[in-house]
Design an enzyme around this catalytic site. Structure first.
Site, mmCIF file in Angstrom:
data_model
loop_
_atom_site.group_PDB
_atom_site.id
_atom_site.type_symbol
_atom_site.label_atom_id
_atom_site.label_comp_id
_atom_site.label_asym_id
_atom_site.label_seq_id
_atom_site.Cartn_x
_atom_site.Cartn_y
_atom_site.Cartn_z
ATOM 1 N N ASP A 121 0.845 -1.189 0.000
ATOM 2 C CA ASP A 121 0.000 0.000 0.000
ATOM 3 C C ASP A 121 0.881 1.240 0.000
ATOM 4 O OD1 ASP A 121 0.783 -0.620 2.723
ATOM 5 O OD2 ASP A 121 -0.649 0.906 3.392
ATOM 6 N N GLU A 188 -0.145 -0.855 5.844
ATOM 7 C CA GLU A 188 0.884 -0.400 6.789
ATOM 8 C C GLU A 188 0.778 1.098 7.037
ATOM 9 O OE1 GLU A 188 4.528 1.435 8.195
ATOM 10 O OE2 GLU A 188 3.642 1.714 6.194
#
Length: 485
Positions: A121, A188
């Site tokens: 991400d 994250e």
């Protein structure tokens, strides 16, 4: 009598100077161990194209979970399976939400496994900055020997680097003796809930990792004054994180008749007080170990200062506090990030508030930071409201097999390189993985220069193609040694 005192003072100064000079001449680095160079060959064009392709998936972690675009994450997962078929056919895979956990079974089940992890991400592009990017942030352009786009450094290069490294080993018929896990997180940037699920799964399965390797510092040059060698700060700890809300209160009213002090000016005064009195920082503990190692490679003047911290400690702390990155390594940082005041331009607010983000050095705790802020700013008109956070991590052992494997792998790929234990100034998914690992290390084996720093969560994020290749080679060496150790 006065003459004797002057002579005594002169003798004392000379004695101190002699001791300081002696310590400086002893404060030198031993010859760097240059290992046999890596013979791993990586196709730069192919791996660069794959990283560029991965960047085209807009796997953005938005603070507002309602903006999550499921299709982008699903498409990335499908693309990875199609691009790395050997990897997927050799591993047991489990998907936890959109986080991917792979298990490469080792031949000796008595050996504790290791984990290599990264996240795919990325943070959003700051609205309004799209036009100042040299290349479209999600076009995955390759130009001037660089791969451009969001995630090129943070952290799709880590994910693709691990896919490429493991695929290389599989094609070489490598069979791990020690089981190797790979975990690629999907969120994250907003707390790492996927990594938490992985850690929980491993814990429930009775898995205790020998060590783990996550994102962290990079191989760098030009960050430490006077050091002309490559430096690799291998992070053995990471700072904690917490938020406080500072709320200033005053009588409201119409803006045409403002009092001498409004909620906004009271808040401004509190923020200035906090800026003038930051949390203490100094070279001690892990920070001292890191700078002790790096400073041995500095010119004489710097070595004179670092070798004699007993004499120049205050001066060193002041000098280091002027550089943002180094300042963050030696103290808990204070960053006002979000302000809120009136609901209308002609209304004096009853309350004005500032959200303060702190990154906690391991020497500090959430409670000690709250106490510091309250002592500095709290009054009848100013309130401090804790918003929660996470303490700094524990410190992993740097005299341990995992750390030594990482440093040896770097030596093979980069040659003469200064490896030192360091502290991660941001947060990573290791806050979760460390709960099931004997030791947790945070390090990206790609090289960067100071100009690359603006790309992290900023504009013009990109990675040098040769640096990407060297990072993949390092991952190959780490996996090889780690799975056979």
């Amino acid at each position: 009598m006065l003459k004797k005192l002057l002579l005594l003072l002169l003798a004392l100064i000379l004695a101190i100077l002699f001791i300081a000079l002696a310590r400086t001449y002893m404060h030198v680095a031993p010859p760097l161990n240059v290992a046999e160079r890596s013979v791993v060959e990586i196709d730069k064009t192919n791996v660069s194209n794959n990283l560029a392709a991965s960047i085209r998936f807009k796997t953005i972690s938005h603070q507002d979970r309602n903006n999550f675009v499921e299709a982008e994450f699903n498409n990335f997962i499908k693309w990875a399976a199609a691009t790395y078929p050997e990897f997927h056919s050799s591993m047991q895979m489990e998907q936890l939400e959109y986080t991917l956990l792979y298990k490469w079974q080792g031949s000796d089940s008595n050996l504790a496994p290791i984990l290599l992890t990264a996240h795919y991400d990325v943070v959003p592009v700051i609205p309004g900055t799209e036009d100042i990017w040299e290349e479209d942030p999600f076009a995955g352009v390759i130009s001037n020997n660089r791969i451009w786009g969001r995630g090129a450094l943070d952290d799709k290069s880590g994910v693709i680097g691990m896919y490429e490294a493991a695929t290389h080993l599989i094609m070489q018929n490598h069979q791990p003796k020690r089981t190797v896990y790979f975990s690629f997180g999907h969120n994250e940037e907003i707390g790492g809930g996927g990594a938490a699920l992985v850690a929980e799964k491993l814990k429930n399965a009775g898995v205790q990792l020998h060590w783990s390797l996550d994102e962290g510092s990079f191989v760098n040059k030009g960050f430490f004054p006077g050091v002309d060698k490559l430096v690799a700060p291998i992070n053995v700890a990471e700072k904690g994180i917490m938020n406080l809300l500072i709320v200033a209160k005053a009588k409201g009213g119409h803006s045409s008749t403002p009092p001498k002090k409004t909620a906004v000016t009271i808040l401004a005064d509190a923020l200035i007080k906090l800026e003038k009195e930051p949390l203490p920082g100094s070279l001690e503990g892990l920070s001292a170990v890191m700078f002790d190692g790096v400073s041995k490679h500095m010119p004489f003047g710097y070595r004179f200062l670092f070798a004699n911290r007993w004499l120049f400690g205050g001066l060193l702390d002041s000098l280091m506090s002027t550089t943002p990155v180094i300042n963050a390594m030696i103290r808990t940082t204070t960053a006002p990030t979000m302000l809120q005041g009136s609901i209308k331009s002609n209304v004096l607010p009853i309350e004005a508030s500032a959200l303060i983000n702190f990154r906690l050095h391991p020497r500090d705790t959430i409670e000690s930071v709250i106490e510091h802020v309250r002592r500095v700013v709290e009054s009848e008109q100013v309130e401090v409201r804790p918003l929660g956070g996470m303490e700094a991590s524990g410190v992993s052992e740097w005299e341990s097999p995992g750390y030594e494997i990482i440093t040896a792998s770097l030596n093979k790929v980069y040659g003469e390189i200064v490896s030192v234990p360091g502290i991660m100034i941001a947060a990573s998914d290791s806050r979760h993985y460390s709960k099931v690992a004997d030791n947790s290390f945070r390090f990206n084996p790609f090289s960067i220069v100071p100009q690359d720093m603006t790309g992290f969560h900023g504009t013009n994020e990109s990675i040098d193609a040769d640096a990407f290749v060297n990072g993949i080679k390092t991952y190959v060496e780490i996996i090889t040694a780690g799975s056979n150790n």
